[in-house]
Scaffold this active site. Structure first.
Site, PDB file in Angstrom:
ATOM      1  N   GLU A 438       0.866  -1.173  -0.120  1.00  0.00           N
ATOM      2  CA  GLU A 438      -0.064  -0.018   0.028  1.00  0.00           C
ATOM      3  C   GLU A 438       0.843   1.121  -0.077  1.00  0.00           C
ATOM      4  O   GLU A 438       0.607   2.169   0.489  1.00  0.00           O
ATOM      5  CB  GLU A 438      -0.968   0.050   1.150  1.00  0.00           C
ATOM      6  CG  GLU A 438      -1.690  -1.289   1.206  1.00  0.00           C
ATOM      7  CD  GLU A 438      -2.428  -1.686   0.077  1.00  0.00           C
ATOM      8  OE1 GLU A 438      -2.536  -0.849  -0.792  1.00  0.00           O
ATOM      9  OE2 GLU A 438      -3.142  -2.748   0.034  1.00  0.00           O
ATOM     10  N   GLY A 439       1.982   1.179  -0.474  1.00  0.00           N
ATOM     11  CA  GLY A 439       2.789   2.264  -0.619  1.00  0.00           C
ATOM     12  C   GLY A 439       4.005   2.127   0.310  1.00  0.00           C
ATOM     13  O   GLY A 439       3.619   2.024   1.486  1.00  0.00           O
TER      14      GLY A 439
END
Length: 593
Positions: A438-439
């Site tokens: 998610e980054g």
């Protein structure tokens, strides 16, 4: 060793610290009472402890299995998911228009802490569905929402998000998956997506994928991407499943952890999909899904740390090793439990301070998520600003600290923790991914300094500084919590100094901002913790002053004291490091590494 949901602690944060009853008028559903919240927490805790936690180890051992495109989840997982759906736990905070219960996000995130700690891998199935629901609801047409959301909200169908491809992760401008208009309002989606959590499984009859793709002929890069709803099975207007779409799971990743979650390689071969929002707005629309996932990932990292901490405490009380430095504490036994040793207590207190502070930080952020829907425009704007500013901090800082706590938990276990007999190893392995997906946490730091700080002229950070200043001013005369207030004021001053340094040096040389970003994010995270710990100390001290004899409140202050005296001083080191700039990092030639 059994996981125990921290119901009492979350009730304290919601009622005594955040005082949620004061915000009911701003909630979408105003029928939220203290009794209702406590009942939900109690029952949600029982479900997590009794149904989800017992299958966690099974998932780690058995993994998911792929056979001819069909994924089978570990023993008992499908049954546990069906119990979750039947009990209504998947629909708590969703829009009643689509069958949700309309409860505040903070209640859902409280329950989410229980389920993610009980089994991080299991919690990802409803977690990914929630992200997809929010993305479709925010940007999809009424036709898409009415057709697909009711069964996703109920949990009967699940959802995913499909971004990453073999050649691109962070740089999504390199996406190759293409979408060709079919002439009937739908598109033919062709391409391969990798690392798709819950991409295929046996929990539900249908899986609704949200897929990032490039419409044929669209401009290169990010601006040419669009977002599509691509179901595993088609459905008629009444929501009844019809024929299979042309997509398949062609592989499962063999991972370090979260073995119970199916991380799929998805192949789309002209699969029929429908545009979510407008063409060319895919990244804007996907950010709704991604932000939801980032908050959930921060929660997950912290929750894994909570479970690791609980197991470490139990082990430290049971394991006999040596004698206390000040004399035997277990004179009738051959040795003392290791919890008597100062260094073991250091590890446990550090874990406890990070876990309890993180729980409150999550719920404070969830409150902002609820307030951004307030009918009061001033309240909504401020909460929206805070959500943008805090999301990268919460994701990165809590996952980093969650992994740190899981590592401390293994250290407390000693050699036993390095074996698979205890769950310390699983927690460490499961927690590590939260810092990446998610980054990555480095990307979160760059997002914070490059986008979130300067947004709207720095309105969010200045407002947050103002709130802290107001709290410090209001409580400066409270001698009982003086160390907390002084620590908060000092941390805020250091964060403000770091912010000014970034403004002056980051624009002159962007590498300065990149070099400072991770230290700045950690300085921000420590300041956020200082703020929430000061609020918890104030609430606990007020209970003590009112005559409460429950040791819960005194222990809260003792834990907070550890944070202020042994953790918060790290803020000074982060400020010193971030101000060194980029030269020390960029001076060396790449060939010299």
């Amino acid at each position: 060793m059994a996981y125990k949901s921290p119901v009492r602690d979350l009730s304290f944060v919601l009622h005594d610290v955040l005082q949620v009853e004061n915000y009911v008028e701003h909630f979408t559903n105003p029928d939220v009472s203290r009794d209702l919240i406590d009942q939900i927490l109690e029952e949600g805790g029982k479900f997590a402890d009794g149904v989800i936690a017992p299958i966690n180890k099974t998932g780690d051992i058995e993994h998911c299995k792929l056979d001819n495109g069909v994924v089978t989840t570990p023993t008992g997982w499908k049954e546990a998911y069906h119990q979750m759906v039947e009990a209504g736990w998947t629909s708590l905070a969703f829009n009643p228009e689509y069958g949700g219960q309309g409860l505040p996000a903070m209640i859902s995130m409280a329950i989410g802490q229980f389920t993610a700690a009980a089994s991080a891998a299991f919690s990802m199935y409803p977690g990914l569905t929630a992200g997809a629901i929010h993305g479709i609801e925010a940007n999809g047409s009424d036709e898409l929402k009415n057709k697909w959301l009711p069964k996703m909200v109920s949990g009967e169908w699940t959802g995913t998000m499909n971004l990453t491809e073999p050649q691109c992760g962070t740089d999504l401008g390199l996406v190759r998956t293409k979408a060709v208009p079919n002439g009937d309002g739908s598109y033919a989606i062709t391409g391969q997506k990798i690392w798709i959590s819950a991409g295929e499984h046996d929990f539900a009859d249908n899986i609704v994928h949200t897929v990032l793709a490039r419409v044929e002929g669209a401009v290169p890069g990010i601006k040419g991407l669009s977002l599509f709803l691509v179901p595993k099975f088609h459905a008629d207007d009444q929501g009844n499943i019809t024929d299979r779409n042309s997509l398949a799971c062609v592989g499962l990743e063999h991972k370090m952890g979260i073995h119970g979650n199916a991380t799929a390689v998805m192949q789309y071969d002209g699969a029929k999909g429908w545009l979510i929002g407008e063409e060319g707005r895919g990244m804007n629309n996907m950010f709704v899904v991604m932000n939801e996932a980032r908050l959930g990932t921060g929660l997950q990292g912290l929750a894994i740390g909570d479970a690791a901490y609980q197991h470490a405490v139990e082990f430290a009380n049971d394991r006999l090793q040596s004698r206390s430095l000040t004399g035997p504490k277990n004179p009738d036994g051959p040795a003392d439990p290791i919890i008597v040793h100062p260094d073991v207590r250091r590890m446990l207190l550090e874990s406890k301070a990070y876990v309890e502070g993180g729980r409150a930080f999550i719920l404070w952020t969830a409150l902002q998520a609820d307030l951004q829907h307030s009918k009061d425009e001033t309240v909504a704007q401020k909460a929206n600003d805070y959500m943008g500013l805090i999301t990268p901090v919460l994701k990165a800082f809590l996952t980093d600290r969650g992994f740190h706590v899981a590592s401390l938990g293994m250290q407390v276990h000693g050699g036993s923790g390095y074996t698979e007999h205890f769950q310390a190893s699983q927690y460490l392995r499961d927690a590590r991914i939260t810092m990446i997906y998610e980054g990555t946490n480095g990307i979160q730091a760059l997002d914070l300094v490059g986008r979130k700080l300067p947004a709207k002229g720095g309105r969010a950070i200045m407002s947050w500084f103002g709130d802290i200043d107001a709290f410090v001013s209001e409580n400066s005369g409270n001698e009982a919590i003086k160390s907390y207030v002084d620590g908060l004021a000092d941390a805020k001053a250091k964060l403000q100094e770091g912010t000014m340094w970034l403004m002056q040096n980051g624009m002159a040389n962007p590498d300065n901002a990149g070099a400072a970003s991770t230290d700045y994010l950690h300085l921000f995270g420590l300041t956020a913790y200082a703020y929430i710990w000061a609020q918890m100390a104030k609430a606990a001290q007020a209970k003590i002053d009112a005559g409460e004899s429950d040791p819960f409140y005194a222990n809260k202050l003792k834990t907070g004291r550890y944070f202020v005296e042994r953790i918060l001083p790290d803020a000074a080191a982060h400020l010193t490091k971030l101000k060194t700039g980029a030269d020390v990092l960029m001076d060396m030639d790449a060939s010299a590494f």
